[in-house]
Design a protein around this motif. Sequence first.
Motif, PDB file in Angstrom:
ATOM      1  N   PRO A  94       0.791  -1.239   0.000  1.00 14.31           N
ATOM      2  CA  PRO A  94       0.000   0.000   0.000  1.00 14.31           C
ATOM      3  C   PRO A  94       0.819   1.284   0.000  1.00 14.31           C
ATOM      4  CG  PRO A  94      -1.035  -1.612   1.421  1.00 14.31           C
ATOM      5  CD  PRO A  94       0.286  -2.200   1.014  1.00 14.31           C
ATOM      6  N   ARG A  95       2.097   1.206   0.317  1.00 13.05           N
ATOM      7  CA  ARG A  95       2.942   2.400   0.231  1.00 13.05           C
ATOM      8  C   ARG A  95       3.002   2.929  -1.194  1.00 13.05           C
ATOM      9  NH1 ARG A  95       8.636   3.039  -0.435  1.00 13.05           N
ATOM     10  NH2 ARG A  95       9.447   4.902   0.597  1.00 13.05           N
ATOM     11  N   HIS A  96       2.739   2.048  -2.162  1.00 15.88           N
ATOM     12  CA  HIS A  96       2.801   2.428  -3.572  1.00 15.88           C
ATOM     13  C   HIS A  96       1.433   2.797  -4.139  1.00 15.88           C
ATOM     14  CE1 HIS A  96       7.042   1.705  -4.328  1.00 15.88           C
ATOM     15  NE2 HIS A  96       6.954   0.594  -3.628  1.00 15.88           N
ATOM     16  N   THR A  97       0.461   3.041  -3.284  1.00 19.99           N
ATOM     17  CA  THR A  97      -0.807   3.568  -3.753  1.00 19.99           C
ATOM     18  C   THR A  97      -0.578   4.931  -4.398  1.00 19.99           C
ATOM     19  OG1 THR A  97      -2.022   2.418  -2.012  1.00 19.99           O
ATOM     20  CG2 THR A  97      -3.121   4.289  -3.035  1.00 19.99           C
ATOM     21  N   PRO A  98      -1.246   5.260  -5.513  1.00 14.29           N
ATOM     22  CA  PRO A  98      -1.044   6.574  -6.136  1.00 14.29           C
ATOM     23  C   PRO A  98      -1.175   7.709  -5.133  1.00 14.29           C
ATOM     24  CG  PRO A  98      -2.382   5.184  -7.543  1.00 14.29           C
ATOM     25  CD  PRO A  98      -2.190   4.425  -6.262  1.00 14.29           C
ATOM     26  N   GLY A  99      -0.217   8.623  -5.172  1.00 14.15           N
ATOM     27  CA  GLY A  99      -0.209   9.728  -4.240  1.00 14.15           C
ATOM     28  C   GLY A  99       0.303   9.361  -2.866  1.00 14.15           C
ATOM     29  N   GLY A 100       0.840   8.132  -2.714  1.00 12.39           N
ATOM     30  CA  GLY A 100       1.300   7.655  -1.420  1.00 12.39           C
ATOM     31  C   GLY A 100       2.723   8.084  -1.112  1.00 12.39           C
ATOM     32  N   ALA A 101       3.336   7.339  -0.202  1.00  9.49           N
ATOM     33  CA  ALA A 101       4.662   7.715   0.295  1.00  9.49           C
ATOM     34  C   ALA A 101       5.731   7.688  -0.788  1.00  9.49           C
ATOM     35  CB  ALA A 101       5.053   6.777   1.450  1.00  9.49           C
ATOM     36  N   ASP A 102       5.590   6.820  -1.773  1.00  4.07           N
ATOM     37  CA  ASP A 102       6.562   6.714  -2.856  1.00  4.07           C
ATOM     38  C   ASP A 102       5.893   7.202  -4.143  1.00  4.07           C
ATOM     39  OD1 ASP A 102       8.231   5.931  -4.950  1.00  4.07           O
ATOM     40  OD2 ASP A 102       8.918   4.152  -3.897  1.00  4.07           O
ATOM     41  N   ASN A 103       6.373   8.294  -4.693  1.00  6.90           N
ATOM     42  CA  ASN A 103       5.726   8.847  -5.887  1.00  6.90           C
ATOM     43  C   ASN A 103       6.442   8.490  -7.184  1.00  6.90           C
ATOM     44  OD1 ASN A 103       8.002  10.415  -5.849  1.00  6.90           O
ATOM     45  ND2 ASN A 103       6.945  12.375  -5.601  1.00  6.90           N
ATOM     46  N   SER A 104       7.447   7.612  -7.123  1.00  7.81           N
ATOM     47  CA  SER A 104       8.185   7.289  -8.350  1.00  7.81           C
ATOM     48  C   SER A 104       7.307   6.559  -9.355  1.00  7.81           C
ATOM     49  CB  SER A 104       9.435   6.456  -8.024  1.00  7.81           C
ATOM     50  OG  SER A 104       9.101   5.179  -7.518  1.00  7.81           O
ATOM     51  N   TRP A 105       6.361   5.755  -8.872  1.00  6.88           N
ATOM     52  CA  TRP A 105       5.480   5.065  -9.801  1.00  6.88           C
ATOM     53  C   TRP A 105       4.513   6.047 -10.469  1.00  6.88           C
ATOM     54  CZ3 TRP A 105       3.797  -0.287  -7.371  1.00  6.88           C
ATOM     55  CH2 TRP A 105       4.946  -1.058  -7.121  1.00  6.88           C
ATOM     56  N   ASP A 106       4.040   7.039  -9.726  1.00 10.49           N
ATOM     57  CA  ASP A 106       3.192   8.078 -10.326  1.00 10.49           C
ATOM     58  C   ASP A 106       3.912   8.735 -11.505  1.00 10.49           C
ATOM     59  OD1 ASP A 106       0.841   8.847  -8.076  1.00 10.49           O
ATOM     60  OD2 ASP A 106       2.665   8.005  -7.219  1.00 10.49           O
TER      61      ASP A 106
END
Length: 383
Positions: free
Chosen positions: A280-292
């Motif tokens: 869940p840290r990689h949810t859009p707008g979450g703690a990690d924005n590299s995937w966004d």
Amino acid sequence: MRKILALAAGLAALAASGCAAPAPPRAAAVPPAPVPATLPAPAGGRPVGTTVVYLKDTSRRDPWNPDAEARELKVTLWYPAARRDGPRAPYMSPRESELTLKGLRAAGVPADMLHRTWTNAVAGAVPAGRRLPLVVLSPGFTKPVSTLTSLAEDLAARGYVVAGIDHPYENHATTLPGGRIAECLACDVDSDPGFGTGLVQGRAADVSFVLDRLPAAWRGAGRIDRERIAMVGQSIGGAAALAAMVKDPRVRAGVDLDGTTYARISGGGLPRPFMFVGNPRHTPGGADNSWDRDWRLLTGWKRWLVVSGAEHGSFTDAPLLAGALGLTPAPGTLPAARAAEITRTYVAAFLDRHLRSRPQPLLDGPSPRYAEVAFCPDACHGS
């Protein structure tokens, strides 16, 4: 996983200090000794073999060891085998087990515990099959590729050749020819600016060299279909999968398992298939924005999956090994067997779709069978 192990050690020390007052010996509870883990059997029906090859790239120096004049690589291969009988391969060598457990600060665990972990692959088995797709695996930072053994064995049993790369000096222990052990020199500089970017660029170069040299290095390489190559990685290995695709067009598809990305995709985008799978840290707008950032630049087939209850190590063998290391999962964490099933199932579906052109309805949207898996970005905003 490092934090969990450190917490376990701290709890053990706290328990010891709490028992300082005299007490009758018979009142002290003795915890059961950890027992070796057994990896779950692969879902595919084929026997699995495994072997190791060593490669040396004399065209470049090792980025971490100034005394090494060439970049050496250890490549573990898993593949469909001709027969099912034979000695099972160890999870890692005794020395690798000792140094890995030391690096993880696993107190109270026998030094050879990971050596005694049971795998499903037959050491040195004769390869079988024709025109087999190739999957390159890359592990997380400080972790050997053996921490992805469950996934590798499952893919081999489904008819893939898997080439798992140990990137020396980037994990706690890699055995090199002659019994030399490469320990984690990169661990001394992992806080330097630009470390992640440099690391994935080096791994991308490792991948290209393996693709160049594997046909001459392994007797079973003639069974590989070199037009069907994908890469899967966890953590920094997942970031390296994206970096390798940017660098090398031979990698037709890629999967990032919970890895923050560092490779820069050109403004023209990356048109080849790619899949993110994370906690869940990689949810859009979450703690990690590299995937966004990278999602907008992936211009081909793409998926972004978030698994509820997953942690960073859930996509590796770490949960399967927890019992052997004397650890108890945190409440609410995805059970180990379920985490392994989800990882295996979705990775295999992705590869079957893009390397074998087999329809995979599982990848078209949410499934009641795997309710933990949310399709992003739109379906999981704010989850």
